[in-house]
Design a protein around this motif. Structure first.
Motif, short mmCIF file in Angstrom:
data_model
loop_
_atom_site.label_atom_id
_atom_site.label_comp_id
_atom_site.label_asym_id
_atom_site.label_seq_id
_atom_site.Cartn_x
_atom_site.Cartn_y
_atom_site.Cartn_z
N ALA A 27 116.38 46.89 16.13
CA ALA A 27 116.42 48.29 15.71
C ALA A 27 117.11 48.49 14.36
O ALA A 27 117.03 49.58 13.78
CB ALA A 27 117.14 49.13 16.77
N ALA A 28 117.76 47.44 13.85
CA ALA A 28 118.47 47.55 12.57
C ALA A 28 117.49 47.77 11.43
O ALA A 28 116.38 47.22 11.42
CB ALA A 28 119.30 46.30 12.33
N GLN A 29 117.89 48.58 10.45
CA GLN A 29 117.01 48.90 9.32
C GLN A 29 116.67 47.67 8.49
O GLN A 29 115.59 47.61 7.87
CB GLN A 29 117.66 49.97 8.44
CG GLN A 29 117.73 51.34 9.09
CD GLN A 29 118.26 52.41 8.15
OE1 GLN A 29 118.77 52.09 7.06
NE2 GLN A 29 118.15 53.66 8.55
N ASP A 30 117.56 46.69 8.43
CA ASP A 30 117.32 45.50 7.62
C ASP A 30 116.70 44.35 8.42
O ASP A 30 116.67 43.21 7.95
CB ASP A 30 118.62 45.03 6.97
CG ASP A 30 119.70 44.67 8.00
OD1 ASP A 30 119.49 44.95 9.21
OD2 ASP A 30 120.74 44.10 7.61
N PHE A 31 116.20 44.63 9.63
CA PHE A 31 115.59 43.57 10.44
C PHE A 31 114.33 43.06 9.74
O PHE A 31 113.42 43.82 9.42
CB PHE A 31 115.25 44.09 11.83
CG PHE A 31 114.58 43.06 12.71
CD1 PHE A 31 115.24 41.91 13.08
CD2 PHE A 31 113.27 43.25 13.17
CE1 PHE A 31 114.62 40.97 13.90
CE2 PHE A 31 112.66 42.32 13.97
CZ PHE A 31 113.33 41.17 14.34
#
Length: 281
Positions: free
Chosen positions: A77-81
């Motif tokens: 769910a992290a934006q930088d995934f």
């Protein structure tokens, strides 16, 4: 293991119905340790386990798969995934056995994982209470005043610390029946132990119940033993059957979009067991 055999297990399991549907009120976590190999006591099996508590029943299981799911959800769910998913995993294997205990009905349901806690089967098991001797000795654990109790069970002498400040008659594994919640317990040789790792009440609107997970398949005991033997004799064939059943991806990861790797933490325990938790039937 042949696919036809696996399909037979799926069908045979439908004859057993489980009716433990009580709502979870609270949960207690334990750090579990088991010196499964007496020649390698420096590297015991360890795991975080949890007992879900109801008014009349309890459910004990590993918490490791839930922690893994939390990692997956947070990282994806992290934006930088970027599609690369590295999971921190304990080198020690998870606890594969879970138990639902209902003393008022004198009923136990045994939940048994085959290769992991997520490909599990359930069956009714004998109800086995303990004959506790309560002493006057006290100490504080986690801020709760606890009292000492002892019993002999399955070939071991256990010392438990329970608190009447938490009015549940349950504890870890099969241990229960004291006039308060067991926070800590170990055997006389310190080969098996469950140490307190936290307690929390459940929100009144939560939906957890004292029952096996939806993925757990009811089956006859003898069929579960056949599955265990099939996995031990030919793991690759077992995993092929697992994949064919759709149960090989419990965390619903899209492997076409995710590159997954593992970072194993801690020392790996012995794969041999000459010192089981239950020393007598």
């Amino acid at each position: 293991m042949k696919k036809t055999f696996f399909t037979f297990i799926l069908l045979a399991g439908s004859i057993l119905t489980l009716k433990a549907q009580e709502k979870v009120i609270a949960e207690i976590h334990y750090q579990f340790k088991h010196s499964n190999d007496t020649s390698k006591t420096a590297t015991p099996i360890t795991d975080e386990t949890v007992t879900y508590l109801g008014k009349e029943s309890s459910l004990y299981r590993t918490y490791g798969d839930i922690l893994t799911k939390q990692q997956i959800d947070a990282k994806t769910a992290a934006q930088d995934f970027d599609g690369n998913l590295t999971l921190k995993m304990p080198a020690s294997p998870p606890v594969l056995d879970g138990y639902i205990i209902n003393p008022s009905l004198k009923k136990t349901i045994h939940i048994e994982g085959i290769s992991s806690p997520t490909d599990a089967y359930s069956s009714e098991a004998p109800y086995e209470p303990q004959n506790w001797e309560v002493t006057d000795e006290t100490k504080t654990i986690g801020g709760y005043l606890c009292q000492k109790a002892t019993c002999q069970f399955k070939g071991r002498e256990y010392t438990a610390w329970f608190t009447t400040e938490l009015p549940f008659t349950f504890g870890p594994w099969k241990l229960h029946g004291l006039p308060g919640l067991i926070l800590s317990v170990h055997d006389a040789k310190n080969e098996v132990s469950w140490e307190y790792a936290g307690f929390q009440q459940q929100p009144s609107d939560q939906a957890l119940k004292i029952e096996p997970a939806k993925s757990v398949i009811p089956a006859k005991k003898e069929e579960i033993q056949k599955l265990k033997k099939a996995f031990k004799d030919n793991p690759n064939a077992y995993y092929q059957s697992l994949a064919a059943s759709g149960r090989e991806n419990p965390f619903q990861i899209d492997y076409s979009k995710v590159n997954i790797s593992f970072d194993f933490q801690g020392a790996e325990p012995s794969k041999q067991t000459n010192n089981p938790i239950e020393l007598t039937p």
